[in-house]
Design an enzyme around this catalytic site. Structure first.
Site, PDB file in Angstrom:
ATOM      1  N   ASN A   4      -0.062 -32.259  35.350  1.00  5.11           N
ATOM      2  CA  ASN A   4       0.184 -32.537  36.754  1.00  5.11           C
ATOM      3  C   ASN A   4       0.744 -31.287  37.410  1.00  5.11           C
ATOM      4  OD1 ASN A   4       0.127 -34.603  38.886  1.00  5.11           O
ATOM      5  ND2 ASN A   4       2.358 -34.380  38.888  1.00  5.11           N
ATOM      6  N   LYS A   5       0.979 -31.366  38.725  1.00  6.42           N
ATOM      7  CA  LYS A   5       1.457 -30.216  39.470  1.00  6.42           C
ATOM      8  C   LYS A   5       2.617 -29.495  38.793  1.00  6.42           C
ATOM      9  CE  LYS A   5      -0.044 -28.922  42.183  1.00  6.42           C
ATOM     10  NZ  LYS A   5      -1.086 -27.961  41.873  1.00  6.42           N
TER      11      LYS A   5
ATOM     12  N   ASP B 189      -3.351 -35.106  36.945  1.00  8.97           N
ATOM     13  CA  ASP B 189      -4.660 -34.464  37.106  1.00  8.97           C
ATOM     14  C   ASP B 189      -5.525 -34.641  35.871  1.00  8.97           C
ATOM     15  OD1 ASP B 189      -2.654 -32.936  38.969  1.00  8.97           O
ATOM     16  OD2 ASP B 189      -4.678 -32.623  39.772  1.00  8.97           O
TER      17      ASP B 189
ATOM     18  N   ARG C 298      -7.614 -31.414  48.414  1.00 11.74           N
ATOM     19  CA  ARG C 298      -7.008 -31.240  47.103  1.00 11.74           C
ATOM     20  C   ARG C 298      -6.477 -32.592  46.654  1.00 11.74           C
ATOM     21  NH1 ARG C 298      -3.010 -33.483  48.669  1.00 11.74           N
ATOM     22  NH2 ARG C 298      -2.202 -33.291  46.550  1.00 11.74           N
ATOM     23  N   GLY C 299      -6.087 -32.638  45.394  1.00 13.36           N
ATOM     24  CA  GLY C 299      -5.676 -33.927  44.835  1.00 13.36           C
ATOM     25  C   GLY C 299      -6.782 -34.420  43.923  1.00 13.36           C
ATOM     26  N   ALA C 300      -6.442 -34.776  42.694  1.00 13.65           N
ATOM     27  CA  ALA C 300      -7.467 -35.065  41.699  1.00 13.65           C
ATOM     28  C   ALA C 300      -8.539 -36.053  42.177  1.00 13.65           C
ATOM     29  CB  ALA C 300      -6.786 -35.557  40.417  1.00 13.65           C
TER      30      ALA C 300
ATOM     31  N   GLN D 179       2.939 -28.981  48.879  1.00 14.20           N
ATOM     32  CA  GLN D 179       2.280 -30.268  49.114  1.00 14.20           C
ATOM     33  C   GLN D 179       3.301 -31.346  49.504  1.00 14.20           C
ATOM     34  OE1 GLN D 179       1.627 -28.257  46.497  1.00 14.20           O
ATOM     35  NE2 GLN D 179      -0.441 -28.501  45.710  1.00 14.20           N
TER      36      GLN D 179
END
Ligand SMILES: CSC[C@H]1O[C@H](OP(=O)(O)O)[C@H](O)[C@@H]1O
Length: 355
Positions: free
Chosen positions: A251-252, A241, A44-46, A200
């Site tokens: 973003n998150k 993101d 995960r993570g853009a 996360q």
């Protein structure tokens, strides 16, 4: 540290759903295996999902020409276009996924136009995927250097989610800036938001910072305002993101709340992201697709239900921070100081003009 390992033929994905307790690698020799890792957030993570998807196309090409030696190049290309489409349906918000897949699709188009053989198609796709991964590390180090220019000595920072080596190919974006500051001896403290519901921050950022001896303290998301009010936070730095053409940033989930708190407390709010996170086709934040994940991530933890049976949950994985709440966006080509709405309004008032 990295969450992706590529050996030229297969992709190994570090299963981030098991960290920090277990370190297990998933061997991906098909695009479906990579797609599953992205959907289930094993990776995960853009930037990381962009690179993983690119390698997913590369391993699928190798699998197809190995298992179907009689495929014509046109048939191989058609199947790989389906692969690109399938990987593009894994997660909707991080534009880096689509940026990476677009580069793979363009390589396929070039191969078709130049009459490549199957082996040449597979080699071209592997080279693009490897370039995406290689470039990401250099980009993150440049973001770290430019981020450093915003600071002039030891600072206490607050960060949200995970934006480090586990969210990219290596080094990280917001955590890349923190790593650069640490290398300079300028990190007094990193307040790490646990980042519910997927944790996360608690599971991944704390893990990365601990591995490198960077001073950090884990807090619940609801504590951020308290520590800002206590004067313990000099700046907030987060990843992204998708950044719309007007600077609105997805973003998150929880990022928007931090930005509002920063404005209230007069604390700089920085976004660190590569240019591949900018989506100039999306005019403003309201048009950014927000992923809604399974409510069970909110209602349970590690399969153990925490909410009463019958209670429903909502699970938007991202929110959008309007550009006017962002002090600056740190990229690999420099720092973009997002317009200060009040400063602009004062300027127009002094000029007697209208906004
Ligand atoms: C380096 S950008 C990482 C970015 O991606 C995260 O989302 P997720 O963990 O759901 O993939 C989060 O929004 C981070 O800021």
């Amino acid at each position: 540290m990295t969450g992706l390992q590529w050996n030229g033929d297969e992709l190994l994905v570090l299963d981030q759903t098991l960290l920090p307790g277990k370190s297990e690698w998933v061997r991906c020799t098909t695009a479906d295996a990579v797609a599953d890792c992205i959907v289930s957030m094993k990776v995960r993570g853009a930037p990381a999902i962009g690179a993983a998807a690119a390698f997913g196309v590369a391993v699928e090409a190798r699998r197809l020409i190995t298992e179907h030696a009689d495929l014509k190049p046109s048939e191989l290309t058609a199947k790989l276009k389906d692969t690109v489409e399938r990987l593009g349906k894994t997660r909707p918000t991080a534009v880096n996924l689509f940026w990476a897949l677009d580069r793979m699709a363009k390589s396929l188009q070039e191969c078709t136009a130049t009459g490549c053989t199957n082996a040449q198609i597979a080699a071209a796709l592997r080279e693009i995927a490897e370039a995406i991964a290689r470039d990401d590390v250099a980009v993150n180090r440049a973001i770290g250097r430019y981020g450093m220019s915003l600071f002039h000595g030891p600072v206490s920072l607050l960060t949200h989610c995970n934006t480090g080596s586990l969210a990219t190919v290596e080094y990280g974006t917001a955590l890349g800036v923190i790593r650069a500051l640490h290398e300079q001896g300028w990190v007094k403290q990193v307040w790490v938001d646990e980042t519910r519901p997927f944790l996360q921050g608690a599971r991944l950022t704390a893990y990365e910072l601990g591995e490198e001896g960077i001073t950090h303290t884990l807090i619940t998301d609801s504590m951020a305002g308290h520590f800002m009010k206590m004067g313990e936070v000099d700046a907030v730095i987060v990843g992204a993101d998708r950044i719309a053409a007007n600077g609105d940033t997805a973003n998150k989930i929880g990022t928007y709340s931090l930005a509002v708190l920063c404005q209230h407390h007069g604390i700089p709010f920085y976004v660190a992201a590569p240019l591949s996170t900018f989506d100039l086709q999306t005019r403003f934040g309201g048009d950014i697709p927000i992923e809604y994940r399974n409510e069970r991530e909110v209602l349970e933890w590690m399969g153990q239900r925490t909410a009463p049976e019958g209670t429903a949950g909502m699970n938007p994985a991202f929110d959008v921070t309007p550009a006017e709440l962002i002090s600056a966006i740190i990229t690999e080509q420099g720092v973009i100081h997002v317009p200060d709405r009040e400063r602009i309004e004062r300027f127009w008032a002094e000029q007697g003009g209208t906004k």
